[in-house]
Design an enzyme around this catalytic site. Structure first.
Site, PDB file in Angstrom:
ATOM      1  N   ASP A  12       0.824  -1.224   0.000  1.00  0.00           N
ATOM      2  CA  ASP A  12       0.000   0.000   0.000  1.00  0.00           C
ATOM      3  C   ASP A  12       0.850   1.262   0.000  1.00  0.00           C
ATOM      4  O   ASP A  12       0.479   2.280   0.578  1.00  0.00           O
ATOM      5  CB  ASP A  12      -0.954   0.038   1.221  1.00  0.00           C
ATOM      6  CG  ASP A  12      -1.809  -1.196   1.296  1.00  0.00           C
ATOM      7  OD1 ASP A  12      -2.316  -1.621   0.252  1.00  0.00           O
ATOM      8  OD2 ASP A  12      -1.951  -1.754   2.403  1.00  0.00           O
ATOM      9  N   GLU A  13       1.992   1.197  -0.651  1.00  0.00           N
ATOM     10  CA  GLU A  13       2.907   2.342  -0.662  1.00  0.00           C
ATOM     11  C   GLU A  13       2.571   3.348  -1.759  1.00  0.00           C
ATOM     12  O   GLU A  13       3.164   4.420  -1.814  1.00  0.00           O
ATOM     13  CB  GLU A  13       4.365   1.870  -0.861  1.00  0.00           C
ATOM     14  CG  GLU A  13       4.914   0.981   0.235  1.00  0.00           C
ATOM     15  CD  GLU A  13       4.785  -0.498  -0.087  1.00  0.00           C
ATOM     16  OE1 GLU A  13       4.050  -0.838  -1.047  1.00  0.00           O
ATOM     17  OE2 GLU A  13       5.407  -1.324   0.613  1.00  0.00           O
ATOM     18  N   GLY A  14       1.623   2.968  -2.641  1.00  0.00           N
ATOM     19  CA  GLY A  14       1.292   3.838  -3.758  1.00  0.00           C
ATOM     20  C   GLY A  14       1.954   3.363  -5.048  1.00  0.00           C
ATOM     21  O   GLY A  14       2.230   4.157  -5.944  1.00  0.00           O
ATOM     22  N   GLY A  16       0.645   1.658  -7.416  1.00  0.00           N
ATOM     23  CA  GLY A  16      -0.247   1.817  -8.575  1.00  0.00           C
ATOM     24  C   GLY A  16       0.030   3.125  -9.293  1.00  0.00           C
ATOM     25  O   GLY A  16       0.183   3.168 -10.507  1.00  0.00           O
ATOM     26  N   LYS A  17       0.138   4.185  -8.517  1.00  0.00           N
ATOM     27  CA  LYS A  17       0.377   5.497  -9.124  1.00  0.00           C
ATOM     28  C   LYS A  17       1.736   5.549  -9.831  1.00  0.00           C
ATOM     29  O   LYS A  17       1.852   6.030 -10.954  1.00  0.00           O
ATOM     30  CB  LYS A  17       0.332   6.594  -8.042  1.00  0.00           C
ATOM     31  CG  LYS A  17       0.799   7.899  -8.610  1.00  0.00           C
ATOM     32  CD  LYS A  17       1.036   8.983  -7.621  1.00  0.00           C
ATOM     33  CE  LYS A  17       1.934  10.003  -8.296  1.00  0.00           C
ATOM     34  NZ  LYS A  17       1.880  11.320  -7.706  1.00  0.00           N
ATOM     35  N   ALA A  38      -4.829  -7.544  -3.519  1.00  0.00           N
ATOM     36  CA  ALA A  38      -4.377  -6.185  -3.197  1.00  0.00           C
ATOM     37  C   ALA A  38      -5.050  -5.222  -4.162  1.00  0.00           C
ATOM     38  O   ALA A  38      -5.543  -5.631  -5.207  1.00  0.00           O
ATOM     39  CB  ALA A  38      -2.864  -6.087  -3.317  1.00  0.00           C
ATOM     40  N   HIS A  40      -4.453  -1.698  -6.330  1.00  0.00           N
ATOM     41  CA  HIS A  40      -3.558  -0.633  -6.749  1.00  0.00           C
ATOM     42  C   HIS A  40      -4.413   0.527  -7.219  1.00  0.00           C
ATOM     43  O   HIS A  40      -5.193   0.381  -8.155  1.00  0.00           O
ATOM     44  CB  HIS A  40      -2.649  -1.095  -7.896  1.00  0.00           C
ATOM     45  CG  HIS A  40      -1.625  -2.085  -7.453  1.00  0.00           C
ATOM     46  ND1 HIS A  40      -0.628  -2.554  -8.264  1.00  0.00           N
ATOM     47  CD2 HIS A  40      -1.423  -2.669  -6.266  1.00  0.00           C
ATOM     48  CE1 HIS A  40       0.124  -3.400  -7.587  1.00  0.00           C
ATOM     49  NE2 HIS A  40      -0.348  -3.486  -6.383  1.00  0.00           N
ATOM     50  N   THR A 127      -7.529 -11.333   3.218  1.00  0.00           N
ATOM     51  CA  THR A 127      -8.527 -10.592   2.435  1.00  0.00           C
ATOM     52  C   THR A 127      -9.613 -11.541   1.913  1.00  0.00           C
ATOM     53  O   THR A 127     -10.512 -11.117   1.205  1.00  0.00           O
ATOM     54  CB  THR A 127      -7.880  -9.886   1.226  1.00  0.00           C
ATOM     55  OG1 THR A 127      -7.257 -10.892   0.401  1.00  0.00           O
ATOM     56  CG2 THR A 127      -6.836  -8.871   1.648  1.00  0.00           C
ATOM     57  N   THR A 302     -10.439  -4.271   0.959  1.00  0.00           N
ATOM     58  CA  THR A 302     -11.349  -4.660   2.044  1.00  0.00           C
ATOM     59  C   THR A 302     -12.042  -3.482   2.721  1.00  0.00           C
ATOM     60  O   THR A 302     -13.029  -3.671   3.424  1.00  0.00           O
ATOM     61  CB  THR A 302     -10.559  -5.402   3.140  1.00  0.00           C
ATOM     62  OG1 THR A 302      -9.543  -4.504   3.603  1.00  0.00           O
ATOM     63  CG2 THR A 302      -9.900  -6.665   2.615  1.00  0.00           C
ATOM     64  N   LEU A 333       4.454  12.273   0.670  1.00  0.00           N
ATOM     65  CA  LEU A 333       5.159  13.284   1.477  1.00  0.00           C
ATOM     66  C   LEU A 333       4.204  14.419   1.862  1.00  0.00           C
ATOM     67  O   LEU A 333       4.292  14.990   2.942  1.00  0.00           O
ATOM     68  CB  LEU A 333       6.373  13.835   0.703  1.00  0.00           C
ATOM     69  CG  LEU A 333       7.313  14.697   1.522  1.00  0.00           C
ATOM     70  CD1 LEU A 333       7.964  13.895   2.648  1.00  0.00           C
ATOM     71  CD2 LEU A 333       8.390  15.331   0.660  1.00  0.00           C
TER      72      LEU A 333
HETATM   73  P1  GDP Z   1      -0.529   0.401  -3.847  1.00  0.00           P
HETATM   74  O1  GDP Z   1      -1.240  -0.874  -3.570  1.00  0.00           O
HETATM   75  O2  GDP Z   1       0.904   0.354  -3.411  1.00  0.00           O
HETATM   76  O3  GDP Z   1      -0.706   0.899  -5.234  1.00  0.00           O
HETATM   77  O4  GDP Z   1      -1.145   1.483  -2.899  1.00  0.00           O
HETATM   78  P2  GDP Z   1      -2.690   1.856  -2.664  1.00  0.00           P
HETATM   79  O5  GDP Z   1      -3.431   1.855  -3.907  1.00  0.00           O
HETATM   80  O6  GDP Z   1      -3.211   1.139  -1.506  1.00  0.00           O
HETATM   81  O7  GDP Z   1      -2.507   3.283  -2.081  1.00  0.00           O
HETATM   82  C1  GDP Z   1      -2.188   4.384  -2.230  1.00  0.00           C
HETATM   83  C2  GDP Z   1      -3.276   5.437  -1.983  1.00  0.00           C
HETATM   84  O8  GDP Z   1      -2.645   6.663  -1.869  1.00  0.00           O
HETATM   85  C3  GDP Z   1      -4.216   5.588  -3.137  1.00  0.00           C
HETATM   86  O9  GDP Z   1      -5.439   6.068  -2.667  1.00  0.00           O
HETATM   87  C4  GDP Z   1      -3.497   6.612  -4.015  1.00  0.00           C
HETATM   88  O10 GDP Z   1      -4.382   7.336  -4.847  1.00  0.00           O
HETATM   89  C5  GDP Z   1      -2.913   7.502  -2.991  1.00  0.00           C
HETATM   90  N1  GDP Z   1      -1.617   8.109  -3.308  1.00  0.00           N
HETATM   91  C6  GDP Z   1      -0.590   7.614  -4.061  1.00  0.00           C
HETATM   92  N2  GDP Z   1       0.463   8.460  -4.010  1.00  0.00           N
HETATM   93  C7  GDP Z   1       0.095   9.493  -3.194  1.00  0.00           C
HETATM   94  C8  GDP Z   1       0.768  10.655  -2.708  1.00  0.00           C
HETATM   95  O11 GDP Z   1       1.937  10.915  -3.003  1.00  0.00           O
HETATM   96  N3  GDP Z   1       0.057  11.468  -1.875  1.00  0.00           N
HETATM   97  C9  GDP Z   1      -1.213  11.195  -1.487  1.00  0.00           C
HETATM   98  N4  GDP Z   1      -1.825  12.058  -0.672  1.00  0.00           N
HETATM   99  N5  GDP Z   1      -1.873  10.118  -1.914  1.00  0.00           N
HETATM  100  C10 GDP Z   1      -1.218   9.259  -2.757  1.00  0.00           C
END
Ligand code: GDP
Length: 434
Positions: A12-14, A16-17, A38, A40, A127, A302, A333
């Site tokens: 859940d580190e982000g 996906g983005k 999981a 993303h 999950t 979940t 950040l």
């Molecule tokens: P993944 O499983 O590693 O892709 O992570 P998740 O999808 O669980 O989580 C990341 C959450 O943080 C999502 O809701 C993203 O839209 C959001 N997100 C990603 N990067 C950033 C960021 O730099 N800042 C903020 N505020 N939200 C972010």
């Protein structure tokens, strides 16, 4: 050029983005392990999406999205995710599925639920996506590789599978006739027809792509500390989210992975049971949870509230080392902008002994965090696009973490959207990336 994107901590580190961002330059995005367990999160011009099984490159029309052999292929999740994309106006993505991947069946999900119920207070916090029973069956060699759906002997294998499952369900859960041959046959035959257009010989496809210099992104799920080999066993996933496993699972030579980007967030979260050093509770946790991510730190699959902690250098250093990270993308950040002072965990004390080394899992329960406090920047940084425009305190926070984990932080994410990213030239050696 092959690049892996993996989670450096508990997931859940982000990722996906960051994958979505890098996928804009990729020819192939490959999911190599895990299943639909999981989520993303990707936010782009089509809206906000939570992808569970499909690779994060599905929003780019030039990208081939490949589900490799190491994944737990849940056909129901796969088709419903494709339908969801279509309904929400995303152009039909190019998707391929390895014929070596194995099928996660409805009975695996049922087993997951019954097992968590049986464990009661000792449950793992699964999950309930069927992942552990799926991998158990895969490694016990009783499960179905997709290619077997098209081969002789399928009927006999289904009979054996049902016998095994019924024996197990009866002995473990007192359930009679949990599964029948006609029902499994009908399910597999329907999957067989629907899946045919997506199947490929993934090893050949990817080896050819490597030979032709294509840009391949290997997308990990969850994070290092959930690794079945080196994570906080048994509170781990049933596969390996490490970049090293990606080469085996995708069928790519290990030396072709030139760049390993580990995604780490500016504070810590974790889901499910198990040790979590420095876990915050009460108002402090609620405040951080509420501000985290794009709409709070709640599980993408979940909806469960995530467990919260400050940045943990010990865990992140270990996680990035396991990945062999050549660079780090530091996310979220922006979330810390409300704090006057920001605690960062720089070590653990275990039975009065200070350590900076990530210890054995059972010792984590006795580990107390040792904090170093950095000054906060107390402002909104989410629209900043240049590193030098960040407040000095925020730059100091990044540099401090980079020094602690010893891996160049080349990307800093300051918001959920694709353009909320800062590329930075790290003083530590830069390595190749796409
Ligand atoms: P993944 O499983 O590693 O892709 O992570 P998740 O999808 O669980 O989580 C990341 C959450 O943080 C999502 O809701 C993203 O839209 C959001 N997100 C990603 N990067 C950033 C960021 O730099 N800042 C903020 N505020 N939200 C972010």
């Amino acid at each position: 050029m092959v690049q892996a994107i993996t989670g450096g901590c508990y997931g859940d580190e982000g990722k996906g983005k960051i994958t979505d961002l890098l996928a804009s330059k990729a020819d192939y995005v490959v999911r190599f392990q895990g299943g639909a367990n999981a989520g993303h999160t990707v936010i782009n011009k089509y809206g906000k999406f939570v992808l569970h099984l499909l690779p994060s490159g599905v929003f780019h029309d030039h990208t081939v999205n490949l589900l490799a052999s190491g994944i737990a292929f849940d056909a129901d999740a796969f088709f419903s995710e494709l339908t969801m994309l279509k309904e929400r106006g995303v152009p039909t993505p190019k998707v391929l599925v390895s014929s070596h991947a194995q099928l996660l069946l409805p009975i695996h999900k049922r087993q997951d639920r019954l097992e968590e119920e049986r464990l009661g207070k000792d449950a793992f916090g699964s999950t309930l996506s069927g992942i552990a029973p799926f991998y158990a069956d895969k490694y016990a060699k009783r499960n179905f590789r997709i290619e077997e759906l098209y081969a002789d002997g399928l009927k006999e294998k289904i009979v054996r599978f049902c016998e095994d499952k019924n024996t197990f369900f009866h002995a473990f859960y007192g359930v009679e006739h949990a599964i029948t041959v006609p029902e499994v046959s009908e399910y597999l035959l329907s999957v067989r027809e629907r899946l045919r257009p997506f199947l490929c010989d993934a090893v050949s496809v990817l080896q050819e792509a490597v030979k032709n210099g294509k840009r391949i992104l290997l997308e990990g799920q969850l994070g290092s500390l959930r690794d079945i080999e080196h994570g906080v066993y048994p509170y781990v996933t049933s596969s390996s989210p490490l970049a090293g496993f990606a080469s085996a699972a995708a069928g790519i030579p290990p030396y072709e992975i030139r760049s390993i980007t580990s995604v780490v967030k500016a504070y810590s979260t974790c889901v499910g049971a198990g040790p979590f050093v420095g876990e915050l509770f009460g108002e402090e946790a609620d405040e951080l949870r509420k501000r985290g991510g794009d709409s709070g730190e709640f599980g993408a699959t979940t909806g469960r509230p995530r467990r919260m902690a400050w940045f943990d250098c010990v865990a992140a250093r270990y996680g990035c080392m396991l990945q062999g990270a050549t660079e780090v993308a530091l996310t979220m950040l922006d979330v810390l902008g409300y704090l006057e002072r920001i605690p960062v965990c720089i070590g653990y004390t275990i039975d009065g002994q200070l350590t900076e080394h990530f210890p054995e899992t059972h010792l984590l329960y006795r580990a107390e965090p040792v904090y170093y406090h950095l000054n906060g920047w107390k402002c909104d940084i989410s629209r900043i696009t240049k590193y030098e425009d960040l407040p000095e305190e925020a730059r100091h926070y990044v540099a401090f973490i980079e020094k602690q984990i010893g891996v160049p932080i080349n990307m800093i994410s300051v918001g959920p959207e694709r353009n909320q990213i800062i590329f930075r030239t790290s003083p530590l050696a830069n390595k190749e990336r796409l």
